[in-house]
Structure formats: structure tokens, C-alpha cells
Design an enzyme around this catalytic site. Structure first.
Site, PDB file in Angstrom:
ATOM      1  N   HIS A 148      35.764  45.863  37.182  1.00 39.86           N
ATOM      2  CA  HIS A 148      35.968  45.304  38.497  1.00 39.86           C
ATOM      3  C   HIS A 148      34.923  44.571  39.076  1.00 39.86           C
ATOM      4  O   HIS A 148      35.149  43.323  39.876  1.00 39.86           O
ATOM      5  CB  HIS A 148      36.633  46.437  39.504  1.00 39.86           C
ATOM      6  CG  HIS A 148      37.249  45.893  40.766  1.00 39.86           C
ATOM      7  ND1 HIS A 148      36.726  45.986  41.798  1.00 39.86           N
ATOM      8  CD2 HIS A 148      38.440  45.103  41.072  1.00 39.86           C
ATOM      9  CE1 HIS A 148      37.394  45.597  42.878  1.00 39.86           C
ATOM     10  NE2 HIS A 148      38.389  45.060  42.313  1.00 39.86           N
ATOM     11  N   ASP A 152      41.660  42.968  41.096  1.00 40.80           N
ATOM     12  CA  ASP A 152      42.205  44.368  41.959  1.00 40.80           C
ATOM     13  C   ASP A 152      43.339  44.848  41.294  1.00 40.80           C
ATOM     14  O   ASP A 152      43.393  46.223  40.921  1.00 40.80           O
ATOM     15  CB  ASP A 152      42.628  43.964  43.453  1.00 40.80           C
ATOM     16  CG  ASP A 152      41.400  43.707  44.232  1.00 40.80           C
ATOM     17  OD1 ASP A 152      40.097  43.691  43.657  1.00 40.80           O
ATOM     18  OD2 ASP A 152      41.567  43.305  45.385  1.00 40.80           O
TER      19      ASP A 152
END
EC number: 3.1.1.4
Length: 146
Positions: A75, A120
Site C-alpha cells: 500500500h 486502498d
């Protein structure tokens, strides 16, 4: 101009100048939190994922200590890729939906919002698929993350 009005106007200008130096709040964090809530087991809160391992939370260094920490590592790298595209992932807002632990991103493919939503979404799904190991929360990063 009345001196009292001038004083008030000056105070407002000074306040606005000071406010311009405040970094923007992470608008996207609220959306990411909702995605995490969609995919994790009910007994966990999204806050348990902050300060987990070497990469979940602010910053990151060393090697991820487990699969969940690797989700955060990926991420972080995805956000880095967004920034290389002149897209600020911490403030961009996107359109998404959660339906029965499945996440959907609705912004136009190739757009900044879609790129961040996909970052996300991928991380949240990874969180849902990874084991949470309690002893990896709030670890000594100087010892384990070098």
C-alpha cells in the site's frame, strides 16, 4: 477606514496566513478506514491496524514481518506510485462501495481517484485475507524493522 475594522481585518489576514501553513488533513484516510471495516473480521477495529509491524502506520522501514505487514508495504508503495503521477493519495476523494465484504471503485479508469481507490481496495482486501498477530502491534521498530 475605521481603526477597529482595520484591526479586525489584519487579524483575519494573519490567521489565514497561519492556516495556509497547516498541512491538509488526510481526507482519504476516512475512505480507507471504511474499506478496511468492510473486509476485516467483526471482532477487529480498523484502528488495530495502525502501528502494526514495520509498515502499517506512519512511515516504514526494513522488511515486512508478516503477510499483514506486507499488505501495508504494498500500500505504501502504491501511494508512492500515485505521487509519481502527481496524484496526492492522502487528500484525493474517490467513489467506492462496500457490498458484503466486496469493494468496488467507481471513478474513471486511469484517473487519480481511481488509482488511489485501487490502492486502498487492494490493501483492504489483503487485510481481510491476512492473519492478525497481536504481538506484531506496537513492535520495537528499531529492533525489528532495520
Amino acid at each position: 477606514m475605521n481603526p477597529a475594522h482595520l484591526l479586525v481585518l489584519s487579524a483575519v489576514c494573519v490567521s489565514l496566513l497561519g492556516a495556509s501553513n497547516i498541512p491538509p488533513q488526510s481526507l482519504n484516510l476516512l475512505q480507507f478506514k471504511d474499506m478496511i471495516r468492510c473486509t476485516i473480521p467483526c471482532e477487529r477495529t480498523w484502528g488495530e491496524y495502525a502501528d502494526y509491524g514495520c509498515y502499517c502506520g506512519a512511515g516504514g522501514s526494513g522488511r515486512p514481518i508478516d503477510a499483514l505487514d506486507r499488505c501495508c508495504y504494498v500500500h505504501d508503495n502504491c501511494y508512492g506510485d500515485a505521487e509519481k503521477r502527481n496524484c496526492n493519495p492522502k487528500v484525493v476523494s474517490y467513489s467506492s462501495k462496500c457490498d458484503k465484504r466486496t469493494l468496488f471503485c467507481y471513478d474513471a479508469p486511469g484517473s487519480c481517484a481511481r488509482f488511489v481507490c485501487d490502492c486502498d481496495r487492494t490493501a483492504a482486501l489483503c487485510f481481510g485475507d491476512s492473519e492478525y498477530i497481536g504481538r506484531h502491534k506496537n513492535i520495537d521498530t528499531k529492533r525489528y524493522c532495520q
